[in-house]
Design an enzyme around this catalytic site. Structure first.
Site, PDB file in Angstrom:
ATOM      1  CB  ILE A 286     -79.677   0.270  26.257  1.00  0.00           C
ATOM      2  CG1 ILE A 286     -79.354   0.249  27.750  1.00  0.00           C
ATOM      3  CG2 ILE A 286     -79.060  -0.907  25.534  1.00  0.00           C
ATOM      4  CD1 ILE A 286     -77.912   0.531  28.078  1.00  0.00           C
ATOM      5  CD  GLU A 287     -83.991  -0.025  22.402  1.00  0.00           C
ATOM      6  OE1 GLU A 287     -83.735   0.279  21.230  1.00  0.00           O
ATOM      7  OE2 GLU A 287     -84.297  -1.181  22.743  1.00  0.00           O
ATOM      8  CB  SER A 288     -82.171   6.285  21.229  1.00  0.00           C
ATOM      9  OG  SER A 288     -82.790   6.775  22.420  1.00  0.00           O
TER      10      SER A 288
ATOM     11  CE1 TYR B 292     -81.837  -3.218  24.029  1.00  0.00           C
ATOM     12  CE2 TYR B 292     -83.244  -4.489  25.503  1.00  0.00           C
ATOM     13  CZ  TYR B 292     -83.022  -3.373  24.728  1.00  0.00           C
ATOM     14  OH  TYR B 292     -83.989  -2.398  24.649  1.00  0.00           O
TER      15      TYR B 292
ATOM     16  CE  LYS C 121     -83.437  -2.347  18.510  1.00  0.00           C
ATOM     17  NZ  LYS C 121     -82.697  -1.433  19.348  1.00  0.00           N
TER      18      LYS C 121
END
Length: 506
Positions: free
Chosen positions: A133-135, A238, A505
């Protein structure tokens, strides 16, 4: 002695007879104490179970995991989020099978280590999917808000969790260091909020933002679960994104998704290094490509590894022993082609290059020096290693090296006519130069008196001298003559400018 054996034998037979229960006696005991069965009923209303709960075993399996995906599924421990946004994200991912395949193949280098760390800490293995999800599991990813690495740490949060960020390396991209920091942070957030969904929201939005959102809902008499809080769209999506990836990993066939085989085995090993060594040489000794080497050591931003700052490198499992053998057999003596030079005073790039025996273009390229800048004193520059600089770089430099620049100011020689009652101090203040420089330019003492009409030489920035030349009135000074041909490059220090970028964030 012969009499002792019969006595012992008779004693044993007597004791055995006392302990024996006849069949009739046993049946009588069972009849007198019937087994009691107490049925158990669930408390409250029944609710449907989710797809994840159907396929997740309730007890530990005695068989070894078939692969790493199986191992991850067995460790699912977070409550499922049942929300329409989850179905929306499931459809988004399922309609992009190539993206899922690329993302999961990239993760194969790092996933085993993350799962190991989660299990060691007793944390849910769903969190191993968070870098998707992040990267998309890209350790070189950088967001518009300057968050970096596969766990996407902001600079300040990275510093708080002891992730070094300097001119030679960025631990926010380091596989081991960033994973340690991310799991530390997630544990901290879970301890604060007591809920994994809220902890994830805080990881994305910030713990202060989530805390204030909870306080607002409590004050208004509203619920404080993830789904009930008022939050930005990115944070709202998210946890649904993570839940969607979790569902796809749990039952890929339900989404026509293909997960590449990832063996339940370490992909890499950590290998100690005791000398500064070039990245290309390390890759060559390990028999891996430079791109594969950098994929496991993504924190490196220079062509050399300083052992005082990075005492370990990561190598593919089978190549670690190859590297150690080849390193022991390497007999050329010099492992590193580069060292660090600390700039003693503010210098132009041309002056610095001349001092270290490099071309100006070469010095700019290896140190990422932008045009029209001078190098400020104390900067740590990468320069070629010579016979006089065989000592490895110290830990102080390797851990704290930085480069600072200031705008290179081009000045123009300007002549100003002094007015009545002018002094060097009044002229210096009017034209924003120092009294000492003004005295030096004109070979005068700082307290020298001036005559009306006396010519005073100044070196002013191009724009400032143009402004003086076109200005009128007594406040601007009188009768100014400028020389366009005479220019001079002078270093100028400046305060650190700019405001912190907007924090998306952490």
């Amino acid at each position: 002695m012969n009499l002792l054996y019969p006595v012992l034998l008779s004693s044993v037979l007597w004791l055995a007879g006392c302990a024996t229960v006849t069949p009739d006696a046993a049946n009588t005991a069972e009849a007198e104490t019937p087994a009691v069965h107490t049925p158990r009923y669930p408390n409250g209303a029944l609710s449907p179970i989710t797809r994840t709960q159907v396929t997740t075993p309730g007890v530990a399996s005695l068989s070894a995991p078939a692969d790493l995906w199986d191992r991850i599924r067995r460790g699912f421990a977070m409550p499922d989020l049942d929300h329409e946004l989850v179905q929306d994200r499931e459809q988004w991912y399922a309609s992009r099978p190539d993206y899922i395949l690329r993302m999961t193949e990239r993760s194969s280098k790092y996933l085993f280590h993350i799962v190991e760390e989660l299990e060691r800490r007793g944390m849910p293995t769903e969190l191993a999917l968070l870098p998707y999800i992040e990267s998309a599991f890209n350790p070189q990813a950088v967001s518009s808000a300057k968050a970096a690495g596969m766990w996407q740490f902001m600079p300040a949060t990275g510093t708080y969790f002891d992730l070094k960020q300097n001119v030679f390396r960025d631990d926010r991209r380091d596989v081991l260091a960033s994973t340690r920091a991310a799991l530390d942070y997630l544990q901290k957030l879970h301890g604060m909020f007591g809920d994994w969904h809220l902890a994830l929201a805080a990881y994305n939005w910030g713990e202060g933002s989530v805390g204030r959102a909870i306080a607002r809902n409590r004050k208004a008499g509203l619920g404080i679960t993830y789904a009930e809080l008022n939050m930005p769209a990115e944070t709202r999506m998210y946890v649904p994104k993570l839940q969607a990836v979790k569902n796809i990993v749990n039952t890929p066939e339900a989404f026509s998704a293909e997960l590449p085989l990832i063996e339940n085995h370490p992909y890499f090993q950590a290998v100690d290094i005791k000398r500064d060594i070039d990245v290309e040489l390390a890759a060559k000794l390990a028999d891996v490509t430079v791109s594969d080497f950098r994929a496991l050591n993504p924190s490196l931003s220079r062509p050399v590894i300083f052992a005082a700052g990075i005492p370990q490198i990561l190598l593919p499992w089978d190549n670690a022993k190859v590297f150690e053998r080849n390193l022991d057999a390497y007999g050329k003596g010099q492992y590193s082609s580069w060292t660090v030079w600390t700039v003693p005073s503010t210098l132009t790039v041309a002056d610095a290059a001349q001092r270290v025996g490099m071309s100006e273009e070469g010095l700019r390229a290896i140190n990422n020096i932008p045009p029209r800048m001078v190098i400020k004193a104390g900067s740590a520059l990468m320069v070629p290693r010579t016979a006089s600089t065989l000592t490895d770089v110290s830990s102080q430099v390797a851990d704290n090296g930085h480069v600072a620049f200031a705008p290179e100011i081009v000045t123009r020689r300007t002549t100003v006519k002094a007015q009545k009652r002018d002094t060097l101090a009044s002229l210096a203040q009017r034209h924003r130069v120092s009294v000492a420089n003004l005295a030096d330019w004109n070979d005068l003492k700082v307290g020298a008196s001036l005559k009306a009409g006396q010519s005073i030489v100044m070196f002013l920035p191009m724009r400032a001298s143009s402004a003086v030349a076109t200005a009128r009135g007594p406040r601007a000074g009188a009768k100014v003559a400028t020389s366009a041909r005479s220019t001079k490059a002078q270093p100028q220090t400046s305060k650190k400018g700019g405001t912190p970028s907007k924090v998306r964030k952490r």
